[in-house]
Scaffold this active site. Structure first.
Site, mmCIF file in Angstrom:
data_model
loop_
_atom_site.group_PDB
_atom_site.id
_atom_site.type_symbol
_atom_site.label_atom_id
_atom_site.label_comp_id
_atom_site.label_asym_id
_atom_site.label_seq_id
_atom_site.Cartn_x
_atom_site.Cartn_y
_atom_site.Cartn_z
ATOM 1 N N ILE A 195 14.384 4.369 4.629
ATOM 2 C CA ILE A 195 13.154 4.984 5.116
ATOM 3 C C ILE A 195 12.665 4.231 6.364
ATOM 4 C CG2 ILE A 195 10.800 5.678 4.472
ATOM 5 C CD1 ILE A 195 12.990 6.926 2.651
ATOM 6 N N TYR A 237 17.279 -8.970 -3.614
ATOM 7 C CA TYR A 237 16.515 -7.710 -3.538
ATOM 8 C C TYR A 237 17.048 -6.711 -4.578
ATOM 9 C CZ TYR A 237 14.428 -3.494 -1.413
ATOM 10 O OH TYR A 237 13.724 -2.337 -1.186
ATOM 11 N N ALA A 262 18.668 -7.266 -7.310
ATOM 12 C CA ALA A 262 18.356 -7.701 -8.678
ATOM 13 C C ALA A 262 16.887 -7.426 -9.002
ATOM 14 C CB ALA A 262 18.675 -9.183 -8.838
ATOM 15 N N SER A 263 16.006 -7.651 -8.026
ATOM 16 C CA SER A 263 14.577 -7.414 -8.292
ATOM 17 C C SER A 263 14.316 -5.927 -8.509
ATOM 18 C CB SER A 263 13.709 -7.965 -7.137
ATOM 19 O OG SER A 263 13.835 -7.175 -5.973
ATOM 20 N N LYS A 264 14.985 -5.075 -7.753
ATOM 21 C CA LYS A 264 14.756 -3.628 -7.890
ATOM 22 C C LYS A 264 15.421 -3.076 -9.156
ATOM 23 C CE LYS A 264 12.220 -2.966 -4.201
ATOM 24 N NZ LYS A 264 10.840 -2.495 -4.291
ATOM 25 N N SER A 299 14.073 1.227 -5.520
ATOM 26 C CA SER A 299 14.969 1.456 -4.382
ATOM 27 C C SER A 299 16.303 1.964 -4.912
ATOM 28 C CB SER A 299 15.198 0.134 -3.631
ATOM 29 O OG SER A 299 16.222 0.287 -2.668
ATOM 30 N N VAL A 335 -0.139 -9.670 -4.819
ATOM 31 C CA VAL A 335 0.271 -9.248 -6.166
ATOM 32 C C VAL A 335 0.970 -10.337 -6.971
ATOM 33 C CG1 VAL A 335 0.445 -6.788 -5.580
ATOM 34 C CG2 VAL A 335 2.477 -8.266 -5.348
HETATM 35 N N1 LIG Z 1 11.834 1.118 3.912
HETATM 36 C C1 LIG Z 1 12.842 1.386 3.105
HETATM 37 O O1 LIG Z 1 13.926 1.791 3.553
HETATM 38 C C2 LIG Z 1 12.711 1.195 1.612
HETATM 39 C C3 LIG Z 1 13.730 1.675 0.802
HETATM 40 C C4 LIG Z 1 13.634 1.527 -0.581
HETATM 41 C C5 LIG Z 1 12.531 0.907 -1.126
HETATM 42 N N2 LIG Z 1 11.541 0.434 -0.315
HETATM 43 C C6 LIG Z 1 10.411 -0.228 -0.970
HETATM 44 O O2 LIG Z 1 9.222 0.391 -0.585
HETATM 45 C C7 LIG Z 1 8.141 -0.535 -0.633
HETATM 46 C C8 LIG Z 1 7.382 -0.508 0.687
HETATM 47 O O3 LIG Z 1 8.267 -0.876 1.711
HETATM 48 P P1 LIG Z 1 8.049 -0.513 3.256
HETATM 49 O O4 LIG Z 1 9.363 -0.163 3.786
HETATM 50 O O5 LIG Z 1 6.906 0.403 3.420
HETATM 51 O O6 LIG Z 1 7.720 -1.981 3.807
HETATM 52 P P2 LIG Z 1 6.520 -2.547 4.741
HETATM 53 O O7 LIG Z 1 6.911 -3.941 5.032
HETATM 54 O O8 LIG Z 1 6.259 -1.612 5.861
HETATM 55 O O9 LIG Z 1 5.281 -2.513 3.736
HETATM 56 C C9 LIG Z 1 5.191 -3.379 2.641
HETATM 57 C C10 LIG Z 1 3.736 -3.752 2.435
HETATM 58 O O10 LIG Z 1 3.644 -4.614 1.290
HETATM 59 C C11 LIG Z 1 2.753 -5.674 1.600
HETATM 60 N N3 LIG Z 1 3.062 -6.843 0.778
HETATM 61 C C12 LIG Z 1 4.149 -7.623 0.833
HETATM 62 N N4 LIG Z 1 4.040 -8.640 -0.040
HETATM 63 C C13 LIG Z 1 2.851 -8.487 -0.663
HETATM 64 C C14 LIG Z 1 2.160 -9.210 -1.658
HETATM 65 N N5 LIG Z 1 2.679 -10.342 -2.185
HETATM 66 N N6 LIG Z 1 0.952 -8.767 -2.075
HETATM 67 C C15 LIG Z 1 0.399 -7.642 -1.537
HETATM 68 N N7 LIG Z 1 0.998 -6.923 -0.568
HETATM 69 C C16 LIG Z 1 2.211 -7.341 -0.135
HETATM 70 C C17 LIG Z 1 2.970 -5.947 3.076
HETATM 71 O O11 LIG Z 1 1.858 -6.638 3.651
HETATM 72 C C18 LIG Z 1 3.148 -4.530 3.622
HETATM 73 O O12 LIG Z 1 1.938 -3.967 4.034
HETATM 74 C C19 LIG Z 1 8.775 -1.885 -0.954
HETATM 75 O O13 LIG Z 1 8.650 -2.151 -2.344
HETATM 76 C C20 LIG Z 1 10.234 -1.675 -0.584
HETATM 77 O O14 LIG Z 1 11.108 -2.522 -1.293
HETATM 78 C C21 LIG Z 1 11.602 0.560 1.038
#
Ligand SMILES: NC(=O)c1ccc[n+]([C@@H]2O[C@H](COP(=O)([O-])OP(=O)(O)OC[C@H]3O[C@@H](n4cnc5c(N)ncnc54)[C@H](O)[C@@H]3O)[C@@H](O)[C@H]2O)c1
Length: 252
Positions: free
Chosen positions: A188, A155, A157-159, A142, A63
């Site tokens: 999560i 992180y 700041a990005s969110k 987030s 992305v």
């Molecule tokens: N797990 C948590 O507690 C939590 C909490 C709040 C927000 N989030 C957000 O949820 C989203 C998913 O997180 P997750 O916990 O499932 O993480 P994860 O690492 O299990 O999944 C993230 C996915 O994004 C893909 N990815 C990363 N960089 C990429 C790029 N440049 N281009 C395309 N794909 C890319 C990875 O390959 C991976 O499959 C993220 O944006 C994360 O910040 C997660």
């Protein structure tokens, strides 16, 4: 089925929250285009969805790269001719104390989490405007975009940027009937949080910050994403919806 005849594009869909959203949307009748930069995991997830009777298309794309984003959108349009729902889920989180964050790490968080969300959103919204039948964009943000957590300055700041991106986009896209909302998950259970979950004393301590006393599951976020994607939320735009077991309401 709540998403019959809809086409959804979900980034970062090969595992974790993105995979759960893609799986739920497919079960609700949507055709789901899954993108990720991890090709092997992506193909496995698409195959799993197909095995459960869903329609899934796997597209390898990073992305951060405008050329990948263009190609990804063109592939979805070539296959299904439209995009109704976009979920910007791809993201990273590498913790480091503020004084030790490198310029490279700062840039990477901004490039993937914030710029990636902008690039995909703009490309898809241009199509949605051309299509002329509205749409729903869901930015996976987030709770860290609404309150600060130590060792995650880049992180956070990005969110925080993603939440304002969602609100600002909502303002300009409303006249096209394109709704733009942010989903703010708490803690999560995914690959991102596995190191803490696998550490029993640390996770026991952490759970004290969550009133519901459990770690969230990707399916908890997918249920909220389904609401945001469906017509059930038709009068909601520019909203940041928190899915965190009550973590954010707790002062101490
Ligand atoms: N797990 C948590 O507690 C939590 C909490 C709040 C927000 N989030 C957000 O949820 C989203 C998913 O997180 P997750 O916990 O499932 O993480 P994860 O690492 O299990 O999944 C993230 C996915 O994004 C893909 N990815 C990363 N960089 C990429 C790029 N440049 N281009 C395309 N794909 C890319 C990875 O390959 C991976 O499959 C993220 O944006 C994360 O910040 C997660």
């Amino acid at each position: 089925m709540r998403l019959s005849h809809k086409v959804a594009l979900i980034t970062g869909a090969s595992r974790g929250i993105g995979r759960a959203i893609a799986t739920r949307f497919a079960a609700e009748g949507a055709k789901v285009a899954l993108s990720d930069r991890d090709q092997e995991a992506l193909r496995q997830t698409a195959a799993d969805i197909a095995e459960q009777g869903g329609q899934a298309l796997a597209i390898e794309a990073d992305v951060q790269l405008k050329s990948d984003v263009d190609r990804m959108v063109v592939e979805v349009l070539r296959r299904w001719g439209r995009i109704d729902i976009l979920v910007n889920n791809a993201g990273i989180n590498r913790t480091a104390p503020f004084l030790e964050i490198t310029e490279e790490d700062w840039d990477l968080h901004m490039a993937i989490n914030l710029k990636g969300t902008f690039l995909v959103s703009q490309r898809v919204c241009r199509e949605m405007v051309k299509q002329g039948h509205g749409g729903s964009v869901i930015q996976i943000s987030s709770v860290n975009g609404l309150a600060a957590e130590a060792d995650q300055v880049h992180y956070n700041a990005s969110k925080g940027g993603i939440n304002l991106l969602a609100m600002s986009m909502a303002l300009e896209m409303a006249e096209h009937d394109i709704r733009v909302n942010a989903l703010c998950p708490g803690f999560i259970e995914t690959r991102l949080t596995k190191p803490l979950i696998d550490n029993p004393p640390a996770i026991a301590e952490y759970l004290k910050t969550i009133p519901m006393k459990r770690v969230g599951q990707p399916e908890d976020v997918a249920a909220a994403a389904l609401f945001m994607a469906s017509d059930e939320s038709r009068y909601m735009t520019g909203h940041c919806m928190v899915v965190d077991g009550g973590q954010l309401i707790k002062l101490s």
